[in-house]
Scaffold this active site. Sequence first.
Site, PDB file in Angstrom:
ATOM      1  CB  CYS A  84      -3.196  -1.452   9.417  1.00  0.00           C
ATOM      2  SG  CYS A  84      -2.936  -1.415   7.661  1.00  0.00           S
ATOM      3  CG  HIS A 143      -7.269   2.787   8.138  1.00  0.00           C
ATOM      4  ND1 HIS A 143      -6.250   2.612   9.173  1.00  0.00           N
ATOM      5  CD2 HIS A 143      -6.412   1.825   6.978  1.00  0.00           C
ATOM      6  CE1 HIS A 143      -5.371   1.435   9.037  1.00  0.00           C
ATOM      7  NE2 HIS A 143      -5.831   1.163   7.825  1.00  0.00           N
ATOM      8  CD  GLU A 144      -8.712   0.747   4.244  1.00  0.00           C
ATOM      9  OE1 GLU A 144      -7.944   0.778   3.623  1.00  0.00           O
ATOM     10  OE2 GLU A 144      -9.031   0.077   5.309  1.00  0.00           O
ATOM     11  CG  HIS A 172      -3.769   1.935   3.312  1.00  0.00           C
ATOM     12  ND1 HIS A 172      -2.534   1.580   3.502  1.00  0.00           N
ATOM     13  CD2 HIS A 172      -4.473   1.336   4.255  1.00  0.00           C
ATOM     14  CE1 HIS A 172      -2.486   0.922   4.814  1.00  0.00           C
ATOM     15  NE2 HIS A 172      -3.757   0.645   5.294  1.00  0.00           N
TER      16      HIS A 172
END
Length: 159
Positions: free
Chosen positions: A90, A132-133, A136
């Site tokens: 990250c 992953h994004e 966020h």
Amino acid sequence: MPSVQPIRLYTDPVLRTVAAPVTAFDRSLRELVKTLQLTTRAGAGRAGLAAPQIGVPLRVLVFELDGRSGHLVNPRMETSERTVVADEACLSAPGVWWPLERSYSVVARGRDMFGKPVTVRAIGMLARVLQHEADHLDGVLFSDRLPEDERERFLSELT
């Protein structure tokens, strides 16, 4: 004016905030997308970035990997049942890679910066980047998905 922005680090509270949906597809949104793209391209090995990582709590992400690039506004992920474990990192926790299980493929649906519908079908590493994004945008860091003992080891490597 779009420009490269500093990436917020792991302990920044904005990374734990659930990002708000984008409701205005205007010039400020287009500037945000361009800023995210510039910031992603500003460092080697960067494959994606979410708006909260530059301190903007909106549901916007960009990706750039293996010749595929784009952005999604208000993305929704449909993940496959098939999973794969691979090392993940990250930008908000620089220098630390950790094995993590994620879905092997995704269908990501959202809008582009002009409000037009977008669908991104991805497998492998790009699917991982999109998941992953998207995490966020929900205030989730990838270490949150680790078993507790591994999460503690991960956190110790950051300090």
